[in-house]
Design an enzyme around this catalytic site. Structure first.
Site, PDB file in Angstrom:
ATOM      1  CE  LYS A 104      -3.339  -1.200  -0.543  1.00 36.72           C
ATOM      2  NZ  LYS A 104      -3.705  -1.974  -1.784  1.00 36.72           N
ATOM      3  CG  HIS A 151       4.823  -6.471  -0.965  1.00 37.90           C
ATOM      4  ND1 HIS A 151       4.963  -5.188  -1.406  1.00 37.90           N
ATOM      5  CD2 HIS A 151       3.563  -6.863  -1.337  1.00 37.90           C
ATOM      6  CE1 HIS A 151       3.861  -4.812  -2.039  1.00 37.90           C
ATOM      7  NE2 HIS A 151       3.006  -5.809  -2.013  1.00 37.90           N
ATOM      8  CB  SER A 202      -3.871   2.398   1.948  1.00 36.52           C
ATOM      9  OG  SER A 202      -4.012   1.808   0.691  1.00 36.52           O
TER      10      SER A 202
HETATM   11  P1  A3P Z   1      -5.316   4.437  -1.125  1.00 38.35           P
HETATM   12  O1  A3P Z   1      -5.886   3.161  -0.578  1.00 38.35           O
HETATM   13  O2  A3P Z   1      -4.865   5.386  -0.050  1.00 38.35           O
HETATM   14  O3  A3P Z   1      -6.221   5.107  -2.116  1.00 38.35           O
HETATM   15  P2  A3P Z   1      -0.231  -0.472  -3.594  1.00 38.35           P
HETATM   16  O4  A3P Z   1      -0.226  -0.456  -5.085  1.00 38.35           O
HETATM   17  O5  A3P Z   1       1.136  -0.462  -2.986  1.00 38.35           O
HETATM   18  O6  A3P Z   1      -1.097  -1.575  -3.081  1.00 38.35           O
HETATM   19  O7  A3P Z   1      -0.860   0.905  -3.100  1.00 38.35           O
HETATM   20  C1  A3P Z   1      -2.206   1.206  -3.339  1.00 38.35           C
HETATM   21  C2  A3P Z   1      -2.417   2.661  -2.979  1.00 38.35           C
HETATM   22  O8  A3P Z   1      -1.815   3.493  -4.002  1.00 38.35           O
HETATM   23  C3  A3P Z   1      -3.897   3.031  -2.935  1.00 38.35           C
HETATM   24  O9  A3P Z   1      -3.988   4.064  -1.942  1.00 38.35           O
HETATM   25  C4  A3P Z   1      -4.114   3.568  -4.348  1.00 38.35           C
HETATM   26  O10 A3P Z   1      -5.243   4.388  -4.476  1.00 38.35           O
HETATM   27  C5  A3P Z   1      -2.820   4.359  -4.528  1.00 38.35           C
HETATM   28  N1  A3P Z   1      -2.513   4.651  -5.940  1.00 38.35           N
HETATM   29  C6  A3P Z   1      -2.383   3.801  -6.959  1.00 38.35           C
HETATM   30  N2  A3P Z   1      -2.157   4.459  -8.114  1.00 38.35           N
HETATM   31  C7  A3P Z   1      -2.140   5.779  -7.814  1.00 38.35           C
HETATM   32  C8  A3P Z   1      -1.972   6.986  -8.574  1.00 38.35           C
HETATM   33  N3  A3P Z   1      -1.804   6.963  -9.897  1.00 38.35           N
HETATM   34  N4  A3P Z   1      -2.037   8.168  -7.920  1.00 38.35           N
HETATM   35  C9  A3P Z   1      -2.221   8.214  -6.577  1.00 38.35           C
HETATM   36  N5  A3P Z   1      -2.395   7.108  -5.805  1.00 38.35           N
HETATM   37  C10 A3P Z   1      -2.354   5.908  -6.406  1.00 38.35           C
END
Ligand code: A3P
Length: 289
Positions: A45, A100, A130
Site C-alpha cells: 500500500k 514486498h 490503505s
Molecule cells: P489508497 O488506498 O490510499 O487510495 P499499492 O499499489 O502499494 O497496493 O498501493 C495502493 C495505494 O496506491 C492506494 O492508496 C491507491 O489508491 C494508490 N494509488 C495507486 N495508483 C495511484 C496513482 N496513480 N495516484 C495516486 N495514488 C495511487
C-alpha cells in the site's frame, strides 16, 4: 490455488497462502538476479501499482500498449508469488520484478549481482489506512476487525507482510551498498514529471518531452483507475471483492486524518518515535503530518 484461509510463515513473517508457498518464498530468497534486472521494493500500500505503471511506461517510452494489454502482475511480477517461476519464462528484457520482502530475506541473493533497486515509501499512517481498507476487500487477508484493532496489529508488526518499521529500516540500512533509489509516494504526488525524469536517469532510459508527458498523463490517478480496475476485473470476486471497496480507493496524501482519533495518533507517534529514533529517512515527509 485458492488457499484463502492459509497463512505461510517465512522467516518469522506471515504471508497470505493464496499467493505464497514455502517453496515460492524460498525460491525468491535465492533468486539469481542479473545486473540488468530492476527490482521494485515496497511495503504493501505504498504505491507499488503506481510505480509498476510508471516503470512500464518508462520502458515502453510512453507507449500505452504494454500497460493496457498486460496485467501488472505479468509485466512486473512479484518475486515471491507462487506463479512467479511460470511468469518468469514470459518476462521480456529488461526484467522487472516487484517484492514486498524485507531486505534480510533477499540479502544473500542481492550480494551476488547488482540489479537496480527502487524503494517506494509512503507515510505509514496513510499506509495503515490503505492497508485496512484493502483487508476488507481482499479475501486472502484476515478480517481486519475494527480500525483500532488493525492499527494495533500494524504497530506491533503482527500484520501480514510484517512490520512497516522493520521493512523500511532493513532496506534503508543498505541504501549505499545497494545503490538504492529511494522515492516516496508523496514525491510522486507532488512532482510526477520530476520523479519520472529522475527515474529515467537512474534506469539509463532517456525520454523525450512528449514521452514524459504521455507517462504523466497515463499514470495519473484517473487514468490508472480505469486501467488498473480493468485488469483487476480479471481477478475472481471470491478473491478480491469490488463490492467491499476499490483498489484505486482515494489516492490522496493525508487520508489518515479522516480515520485516526487523537488517542490513536498519539500512540502511533510514540511508536514511530521509539522505532525510528536513530533513523534519518531524509524523505519529504520528515514528520507525520
Ligand atoms: P489508497 O488506498 O490510499 O487510495 P499499492 O499499489 O502499494 O497496493 O498501493 C495502493 C495505494 O496506491 C492506494 O492508496 C491507491 O489508491 C494508490 N494509488 C495507486 N495508483 C495511484 C496513482 N496513480 N495516484 C495516486 N495514488 C495511487
Amino acid at each position: 490455488m485458492a488457499r484463502l484461509d492459509v497463512t505461510e510463515t517465512f522467516e518469522g513473517i506471515r504471508f497470505p497462502g493464496h499467493l505464497h508457498t514455502q517453496e515460492s518464498l524460498s525460491f525468491a530468497s535465492t533468486f539469481p538476479f542479473r545486473d540488468s534486472d530492476t527490482l521494485l521494493v515496497t511495503y504493501p500500500k505504498s504505491g507499488t501499482t503506481w510505480m509498476q505503471e510508471i516503470l512500464t511506461f518508462i520502458y515502453s517510452k510512453g507507449d500505452p500498449g504494454p500497460a493496457k494489454t498486460i496485467p501488472n502482475w505479468v509485466r512486473i511480477p512479484w518475486l515471491e508469488h507462487h506463479y512467479f517461476k511460470q511468469t518468469l519464462q514470459q518476462t521480456s528484457k529488461p526484467r522487472l520484478f516487484t517484492t514486498h520482502l524485507p531486505q534480510q530475506t533477499l540479502a544473500a541473493a542481492l550480494r551476488k549481482s547488482k540489479p537496480k533497486v527502487i524503494y517506494v515509501a509512503r507515510n505509514p499512517k496513510d499506509v495503515a489506512v490503505s492497508f485496512y481498507h484493502f483487508h476488507k476487500m481482499a479475501n486472502f487477508l484476515p478480517d481486519p476487525g475494527s480500525f483500532d484493532d488493525f492499527l494495533h496489529h500494524f504497530l506491533d508488526g503482527s500484520v501480514h507482510f510484517g512490520s512497516w518499521f522493520q521493512h523500511i529500516k532493513s532496506w534503508l540500512s543498505c541504501q549505499a551498498e545497494l545503490g538504492l533509489f529511494c522515492i516516496t509516494y508523496e514525491e510522486l504526488h507532488q512532482d510526477l514529471k520530476g520523479c519520472v525524469e529522475r527515474l529515467s536517469a537512474f534506469l539509463g532510459c532517456p525520454l523525450q518531452p512528449d514521452q514524459i508527458a504521455s507517462i504523466c498523463q497515463h499514470c495519473s490517478f484517473a487514468s490508472m483507475s480505469e486501467n488498473t480496475t480493468a485488469h483487476l476485473a480479471l481477478i475472481p470476486r471470491e478473491i478480491m471483492d469490488p463490492s467491499k471497496g476499490s483498489f484505486m480507493r482515494k489516492g490522496i496524501i493525508g487520508d489518515w486524518k479522516n480515520h485516526f482519533s487523537l488517542r490513536q495518533d498519539t500512540h502511533f507517534n510514540q511508536t514511530y518515535q521509539q522505532e525510528m529514533d536513530h533513523c534519518d529517512l531524509g524523505f519529504t515527509w520528515r514528520g507525520l503530518d
